[in-house]
Every structure is written in C-alpha cells, then in structure tokens.
Design a protein around this motif. Structure first.
Motif, PDB file in Angstrom:
ATOM      1  N   PHE A 182       3.350 -16.049   5.796  1.00 24.45           N
ATOM      2  CA  PHE A 182       4.608 -15.368   5.500  1.00 24.45           C
ATOM      3  C   PHE A 182       4.340 -14.130   4.662  1.00 24.45           C
ATOM      4  CE2 PHE A 182       5.399 -19.955   5.575  1.00 24.45           C
ATOM      5  CZ  PHE A 182       6.379 -20.044   6.552  1.00 24.45           C
ATOM      6  N   ILE A 183       5.321 -13.225   4.680  1.00 25.69           N
ATOM      7  CA  ILE A 183       5.356 -12.113   3.731  1.00 25.69           C
ATOM      8  C   ILE A 183       6.749 -11.502   3.779  1.00 25.69           C
ATOM      9  CG2 ILE A 183       4.557 -10.320   5.340  1.00 25.69           C
ATOM     10  CD1 ILE A 183       2.962  -9.148   2.921  1.00 25.69           C
ATOM     11  N   ALA A 184       7.223 -11.011   2.652  1.00 26.49           N
ATOM     12  CA  ALA A 184       8.523 -10.350   2.588  1.00 26.49           C
ATOM     13  C   ALA A 184       8.425  -8.943   3.162  1.00 26.49           C
ATOM     14  CB  ALA A 184       9.016 -10.281   1.145  1.00 26.49           C
ATOM     15  N   ARG A 185       9.495  -8.521   3.798  1.00 32.56           N
ATOM     16  CA  ARG A 185       9.541  -7.152   4.320  1.00 32.56           C
ATOM     17  C   ARG A 185       9.311  -6.131   3.212  1.00 32.56           C
ATOM     18  NH1 ARG A 185      12.987 -10.187   7.498  1.00 32.56           N
ATOM     19  NH2 ARG A 185      12.785  -9.807   9.758  1.00 32.56           N
ATOM     20  N   ALA A 186       9.817  -6.433   2.017  1.00 35.54           N
ATOM     21  CA  ALA A 186       9.638  -5.523   0.885  1.00 35.54           C
ATOM     22  C   ALA A 186       8.166  -5.363   0.533  1.00 35.54           C
ATOM     23  CB  ALA A 186      10.417  -6.037  -0.327  1.00 35.54           C
ATOM     24  N   ASP A 187       7.391  -6.439   0.651  1.00 34.01           N
ATOM     25  CA  ASP A 187       5.962  -6.349   0.338  1.00 34.01           C
ATOM     26  C   ASP A 187       5.185  -5.661   1.452  1.00 34.01           C
ATOM     27  OD1 ASP A 187       5.502  -7.315  -2.290  1.00 34.01           O
ATOM     28  OD2 ASP A 187       6.000  -9.334  -1.627  1.00 34.01           O
ATOM     29  N   VAL A 188       5.641  -5.775   2.698  1.00 35.65           N
ATOM     30  CA  VAL A 188       5.008  -5.002   3.775  1.00 35.65           C
ATOM     31  C   VAL A 188       5.191  -3.511   3.494  1.00 35.65           C
ATOM     32  CG1 VAL A 188       4.992  -4.484   6.240  1.00 35.65           C
ATOM     33  CG2 VAL A 188       5.343  -6.842   5.470  1.00 35.65           C
ATOM     34  N   ALA A 189       6.401  -3.122   3.113  1.00 32.83           N
ATOM     35  CA  ALA A 189       6.657  -1.721   2.773  1.00 32.83           C
ATOM     36  C   ALA A 189       5.765  -1.273   1.616  1.00 32.83           C
ATOM     37  CB  ALA A 189       8.134  -1.533   2.420  1.00 32.83           C
ATOM     38  N   HIS A 190       5.657  -2.106   0.608  1.00 32.44           N
ATOM     39  CA  HIS A 190       4.809  -1.803  -0.554  1.00 32.44           C
ATOM     40  C   HIS A 190       3.361  -1.597  -0.125  1.00 32.44           C
ATOM     41  CE1 HIS A 190       2.503  -2.690  -4.258  1.00 32.44           C
ATOM     42  NE2 HIS A 190       3.542  -2.206  -4.893  1.00 32.44           N
ATOM     43  N   ALA A 191       2.877  -2.486   0.747  1.00 35.07           N
ATOM     44  CA  ALA A 191       1.504  -2.369   1.228  1.00 35.07           C
ATOM     45  C   ALA A 191       1.290  -1.076   1.993  1.00 35.07           C
ATOM     46  CB  ALA A 191       1.156  -3.579   2.106  1.00 35.07           C
ATOM     47  N   MET A 192       2.233  -0.722   2.852  1.00 34.38           N
ATOM     48  CA  MET A 192       2.104   0.507   3.624  1.00 34.38           C
ATOM     49  C   MET A 192       2.021   1.730   2.722  1.00 34.38           C
ATOM     50  SD  MET A 192       4.717  -0.337   6.767  1.00 34.38           S
ATOM     51  CE  MET A 192       4.387   1.170   7.707  1.00 34.38           C
ATOM     52  N   LEU A 193       2.874   1.798   1.732  1.00 33.90           N
ATOM     53  CA  LEU A 193       2.863   2.931   0.815  1.00 33.90           C
ATOM     54  C   LEU A 193       1.553   2.983   0.023  1.00 33.90           C
ATOM     55  CD1 LEU A 193       6.554   2.704  -0.395  1.00 33.90           C
ATOM     56  CD2 LEU A 193       5.552   4.606   0.881  1.00 33.90           C
ATOM     57  N   SER A 194       1.033   1.826  -0.351  1.00 28.95           N
ATOM     58  CA  SER A 194      -0.205   1.795  -1.130  1.00 28.95           C
ATOM     59  C   SER A 194      -1.422   2.194  -0.298  1.00 28.95           C
ATOM     60  CB  SER A 194      -0.421   0.395  -1.715  1.00 28.95           C
ATOM     61  OG  SER A 194      -0.763  -0.543  -0.708  1.00 28.95           O
ATOM     62  N   MET A 195      -1.313   2.096   1.030  1.00 31.64           N
ATOM     63  CA  MET A 195      -2.445   2.425   1.905  1.00 31.64           C
ATOM     64  C   MET A 195      -2.504   3.894   2.311  1.00 31.64           C
ATOM     65  SD  MET A 195      -2.449  -0.811   4.530  1.00 31.64           S
ATOM     66  CE  MET A 195      -2.266  -2.485   3.915  1.00 31.64           C
ATOM     67  N   ILE A 196      -1.493   4.664   1.976  1.00 37.18           N
ATOM     68  CA  ILE A 196      -1.451   6.059   2.437  1.00 37.18           C
ATOM     69  C   ILE A 196      -2.736   6.799   2.083  1.00 37.18           C
ATOM     70  CG2 ILE A 196      -0.339   8.292   2.118  1.00 37.18           C
ATOM     71  CD1 ILE A 196       2.317   6.828   1.849  1.00 37.18           C
ATOM     72  N   ASP A 197      -3.220   6.647   0.863  1.00 40.76           N
ATOM     73  CA  ASP A 197      -4.408   7.364   0.406  1.00 40.76           C
ATOM     74  C   ASP A 197      -5.674   6.511   0.465  1.00 40.76           C
ATOM     75  OD1 ASP A 197      -3.125   9.783  -0.134  1.00 40.76           O
ATOM     76  OD2 ASP A 197      -2.506   9.110  -2.121  1.00 40.76           O
ATOM     77  N   ASP A 198      -5.615   5.382   1.118  1.00 43.27           N
ATOM     78  CA  ASP A 198      -6.761   4.473   1.185  1.00 43.27           C
ATOM     79  C   ASP A 198      -7.578   4.772   2.439  1.00 43.27           C
ATOM     80  OD1 ASP A 198      -8.598   2.445   1.219  1.00 43.27           O
ATOM     81  OD2 ASP A 198      -7.145   0.815   0.994  1.00 43.27           O
ATOM     82  N   GLY A 199      -8.679   5.485   2.276  1.00 44.60           N
ATOM     83  CA  GLY A 199      -9.501   5.874   3.403  1.00 44.60           C
ATOM     84  C   GLY A 199     -10.091   4.704   4.173  1.00 44.60           C
ATOM     85  N   ALA A 200     -10.237   3.560   3.514  1.00 46.82           N
ATOM     86  CA  ALA A 200     -10.809   2.389   4.179  1.00 46.82           C
ATOM     87  C   ALA A 200      -9.890   1.835   5.267  1.00 46.82           C
ATOM     88  CB  ALA A 200     -11.124   1.303   3.149  1.00 46.82           C
ATOM     89  N   THR A 201      -8.622   2.199   5.221  1.00 46.06           N
ATOM     90  CA  THR A 201      -7.668   1.686   6.207  1.00 46.06           C
ATOM     91  C   THR A 201      -7.462   2.621   7.386  1.00 46.06           C
ATOM     92  OG1 THR A 201      -5.689   2.657   5.171  1.00 46.06           O
ATOM     93  CG2 THR A 201      -6.445   0.520   4.326  1.00 46.06           C
ATOM     94  N   VAL A 202      -8.075   3.779   7.355  1.00 48.60           N
ATOM     95  CA  VAL A 202      -7.870   4.775   8.430  1.00 48.60           C
ATOM     96  C   VAL A 202      -8.507   4.272   9.729  1.00 48.60           C
ATOM     97  CG1 VAL A 202      -8.431   7.107   9.202  1.00 48.60           C
ATOM     98  CG2 VAL A 202      -7.668   6.710   6.851  1.00 48.60           C
ATOM     99  N   LYS A 203      -7.735   4.379  10.810  1.00 49.75           N
ATOM    100  CA  LYS A 203      -8.133   3.914  12.150  1.00 49.75           C
ATOM    101  C   LYS A 203      -8.504   2.427  12.142  1.00 49.75           C
ATOM    102  CE  LYS A 203      -9.672   8.530  13.602  1.00 49.75           C
ATOM    103  NZ  LYS A 203      -8.434   8.848  14.329  1.00 49.75           N
TER     104      LYS A 203
END
Length: 210
Positions: A182-203
């Motif tokens: 499980f995960i809350a939609r709010a935490d999915v949004a939080h994760a997405m925003l936190s990954m914007i500058d995370d180069g390890a998540t690119v592609k």
C-alpha cells in the motif's frame, strides 16, 4: 522551480499541485475542467486543454524545469488513456526541448521485489489478471517513455490509499520494495517531487511503497 502538472484534478495530480505550491514552486496545472481543481494559490497557473494535440500544450511546458503527470485510467473501461495522453505530452515536451518528466505507473508493470513471498506473488497474479488491460496500457506508456528523448522516471506504486501524507515510505530504483502492498496518494506525490533532481532515477522505473 517552475513545474507543469498534467492530470492535476486526479487523486495524485491534485496532491502534486498542492505539495509543490506549499514547497514554494510555481505550478502550471493542465486540466480539462478547471472547475474541478480545488487548489488555489498565487503561484498557480491553470491551463485548460483536452490533450488531443501536442501543439496547444507547448506553451504549458515551455521553459519548465520539470513536468509531472498523474494521467492514467480511473477504471478498466478507460484503459488506453495513459499511453495515448502521455504521447501527447511527450510531443509537446520534445518540441520545446523540455527534458525532465515524472509519471505515475503501477507496481505490476515493473519487476517483482527480490525475495517476494508466495502470498504477495499470488496477490500480484490476481490483480494483474483483473486489471490486465490497464497494465498493458501502462506498459505501452513506459515504452513511449523509453523511445522519447526525455529524462523520464516512472513511479510504480502498489494499491493506492486516500490517507494523509507521511513522508515515510520505501523506494527501489529498478525494482520494488519487498512486501510493499500500500501507499497513500499523497506520499506518491511526495516521492515524485523528491525525485525531480535525483539523477539516479532518470530513465528508470522506481517502486515506491510503505
């Protein structure tokens, strides 16, 4: 940052907009029906669009630091919308040279967690069978991402819940958290925003769960 959010009236999209504004970002929310967007703010711009043509979307993504998408099927009958609408977004981004894109996919689209137990494997098979068309659409969407010139990240949550933001969850780049159900939609949004500058998540696909 200057961000554009597609699917901004959806369960994850509206949380992306709210959290981004709260964090001090400028946000362009692209929606079909502005009346459904309950979020307001001085740093918010609302653009009405139906996502059938990338050309009108170019102004909504031009010069943005990142684009985030909550687009996807809300029911089995909507299967096909994720790949189709994401293709339109990609067309607008590529025309404007905007590279960073984060989208919502789903856990069954990616690899299973390492050491996954028999119960979790059985649950995954049942869910995958019931939502076969939806997941096929998400796989097609991820194929579109892979063919694009963007620096994309596909965020893959399990079953979504409407619960408050915790900021406490697990992520696995290229995989999925073991026993993450499980995960809350709010935490999915939080994760997405936190990954914007995370180069390890690119592609990469990124599994996210409690």
């Amino acid at each position: 940052m200057n961000l554009t959010v597609f699917g901004a009236t959806g369960g994850i999209g509206r949380r992306l907009v709210r959290q981004a504004l709260d964090a001090g970002h400028r946000v362009t929310a692209v929606v079909r029906d502005p009346a459904r967007l309950e979020v307001t703010g001085g740093a918010l711009e609302v653009v009405r669009a139906d996502l059938t043509d990338p050309e009108p979307l170019r102004a909504a993504v031009a010069g943005r630091d990142a684009v985030l998408s909550g687009l996807g099927a809300r029911a089995r009958k909507d299967a096909g919308v994720a790949s189709r609408l994401t293709r339109t977004v990609l067309g607008a981004m590529e025309a404007e040279g905007v590279r960073r894109l984060l989208v919502v996919s789903a856990a069954p689209v990616g690899p299973a967690a390492e050491g996954e137990g028999a119960l979790d494997r059985a649950m995954l098979r049942v869910v995958s069978a019931v939502l076969r068309d939806v997941y096929a659409d998400l796989r097609a969407m991820e194929a579109e991402l892979a063919r694009s010139s963007t620096d994309w990240t596909s965020v893959r949550p399990p079953r979504l819940q409407d619960k408050p933001l915790t900021g406490r969850y697990r992520t696995v780049v290229g995989g999925f958290p073991r026993a993450g159900r499980f995960i809350a939609r709010a935490d999915v949004a939080h994760a997405m925003l936190s990954m914007i500058d995370d180069g390890a998540t690119v592609k990469q696909g990124v599994g996210v769960a409690y």
